[in-house]
Write an enzyme that holds these catalytic residues in place. Structure first.
Site, PDB file in Angstrom:
ATOM      1  N   SER A  25       0.831  -1.127  -0.046  1.00 20.15           N
ATOM      2  CA  SER A  25       0.095  -0.003  -0.051  1.00 20.15           C
ATOM      3  C   SER A  25       0.874   1.371  -0.012  1.00 20.15           C
ATOM      4  O   SER A  25       1.672   1.418  -0.886  1.00 20.15           O
ATOM      5  CB  SER A  25      -0.906   0.046   1.174  1.00 20.15           C
ATOM      6  OG  SER A  25      -1.859   0.941   1.035  1.00 20.15           O
ATOM      7  N   GLU A 151      -9.207  -4.978  -4.675  1.00 17.48           N
ATOM      8  CA  GLU A 151      -8.826  -3.992  -3.831  1.00 17.48           C
ATOM      9  C   GLU A 151      -9.691  -2.807  -3.059  1.00 17.48           C
ATOM     10  O   GLU A 151      -9.535  -2.579  -2.011  1.00 17.48           O
ATOM     11  CB  GLU A 151      -7.313  -3.005  -4.464  1.00 17.48           C
ATOM     12  CG  GLU A 151      -6.061  -3.844  -4.988  1.00 17.48           C
ATOM     13  CD  GLU A 151      -5.207  -4.145  -3.783  1.00 17.48           C
ATOM     14  OE1 GLU A 151      -5.251  -3.672  -2.921  1.00 17.48           O
ATOM     15  OE2 GLU A 151      -4.041  -4.805  -4.184  1.00 17.48           O
ATOM     16  N   HIS A 250      -8.246  -5.231  -0.047  1.00 16.33           N
ATOM     17  CA  HIS A 250      -6.967  -4.440   0.207  1.00 16.33           C
ATOM     18  C   HIS A 250      -6.288  -4.996   1.764  1.00 16.33           C
ATOM     19  O   HIS A 250      -6.957  -5.052   2.555  1.00 16.33           O
ATOM     20  CB  HIS A 250      -7.082  -2.916   0.317  1.00 16.33           C
ATOM     21  CG  HIS A 250      -5.710  -2.085   0.277  1.00 16.33           C
ATOM     22  ND1 HIS A 250      -4.884  -2.118  -0.684  1.00 16.33           N
ATOM     23  CD2 HIS A 250      -5.352  -1.234   1.398  1.00 16.33           C
ATOM     24  CE1 HIS A 250      -3.913  -1.180  -0.372  1.00 16.33           C
ATOM     25  NE2 HIS A 250      -4.142  -0.877   0.792  1.00 16.33           N
TER      26      HIS A 250
END
Length: 315
Positions: A25, A151, A250
């Site tokens: 990330s 995600e 995610h």
């Protein structure tokens, strides 16, 4: 940090001539910045990028300055103050609380960008990613890069403004981001691919590609086209029981990579996790560890530009 590694890692059994930077990330965004910045590029051998939000361009300096001023006002730090000294004097809880308020003030439907992130032209970000890649900053460095399948559900599954979208309002939000014609085109592409999906699900799929997948594949395509060792993955695992429709969202791969299933009791992304999931985690972690150790990854075929069959799926 990298200088410390270069100077000290041998004492821990490491090789200062073989250094991998990696992250997930925002960590992936930072790791790529380190690999592309001329000040740190030479200290890095290999690069591991997980779920990087590469659809976010570096923050515009003027916008960054406005957001910083708003943050200081929330903290009650007056203009003309020694800002660094004033910030260091405040407790971390107050800094975090003010940042949370700033995030709420600046929030807009469908916008996952934080109020503060790397600024174009500032230290660590002297040029855009695209320019740095064109200039060959990543040449010769093996790359492992990938995303999860879904995600953006982590950002929008619990946002009623997104879950209540209609086709028209979804297009309005996308238009504010990319312009009307592009919004219509990309929305229709995803709608055709997901014929049973709601507008919220289509919008979220658009954001998964726009924020994460497209940028990652762009980096992979460029790197592989230059003859550089490149591996691309997609983490697809989603629990059979998925009440929030998060899918492979995610951060979903992190318990698998680090074998930290027990650290997340009650997590909706790990409902029903057992031996099969732990085996998947071992497979994923082994592939990553082989790359970090050797720059290759067993019998995993390196990626070729625009070759979906060379993307390794975990799930």
């Amino acid at each position: 940090m990298l200088s410390w590694v270069q100077n000290n890692i041998a004492s821990f059994g490491g090789d200062p001539r073989t250094v991998t930077v990696g992250g997930q990330s925002a960590g992936a965004y930072s790791a790529l910045s380190l690999a592309l910045d001329p000040a740190t590029n030479g200290s890095i051998t290999r690069v591991l990028l997980q779920s990087g939000p590469f659809g976010l361009n570096p923050q515009d300096p003027h916008q960054a300055a406005e957001n910083a001023d708003a943050y200081l006002r929330l903290l009650g730090i007056p203009a003309g103050t020694d800002t660094a000294k004033a910030l260091r004097a405040l407790p971390a809880e107050q800094l975090l609380d003010a940042y949370g308020h700033l995030s709420v003030q600046l929030a807009a439907p469908g916008n996952a960008a934080p109020p503060m992130y790397p600024v174009l032209g500032a230290p660590g970000m002297p040029r855009t990613r695209q320019q740095a890649l064109t200039d060959g900053a990543l040449e010769g460095k093996p790359l492992l890069i990938g995303t999860t399948r879904d995600e953006a559900t982590a950002f929008f599954a619990f946002d009623p403004r997104i879950q209540n979208l209609t086709t028209d309002t979804a297009l309005d939000v996308l238009t504010a981001q990319v312009g009307r014609q592009t919004a219509q085109d990309v929305y229709q592409q995803h709608a055709d691919r997901l014929p049973q999906a709601t507008p919220a699900q289509i919008f979220t799929s658009v954001q998964t590609d726009g924020l994460f997948r497209s940028g990652s594949l762009e980096i992979a395509d460029h790197h592989a086209a230059g003859g550089n060792t490149t591996y691309v993955y997609q983490f697809d695992y989603a629990p059979a029981e998925d009440p929030y429709a998060l899918g492979a969202t995610h951060c979903a791969e992190l318990p698998f990579l680090f074998n930290t299933f027990d650290a997340y009791p009650g997590s909706p992304i790990l409902v029903g996790a057992g031996e099969a999931q732990r085996a998947l985690g071992l497979e994923f972690a082994t592939a990553v560890a082989e790359f970090v150790t050797t720059g290759t990854s067993g019998d995993w075929l390196p990626y070729a530009p625009a070759t979906a069959a060379r993307i390794r799926h975990f799930g």
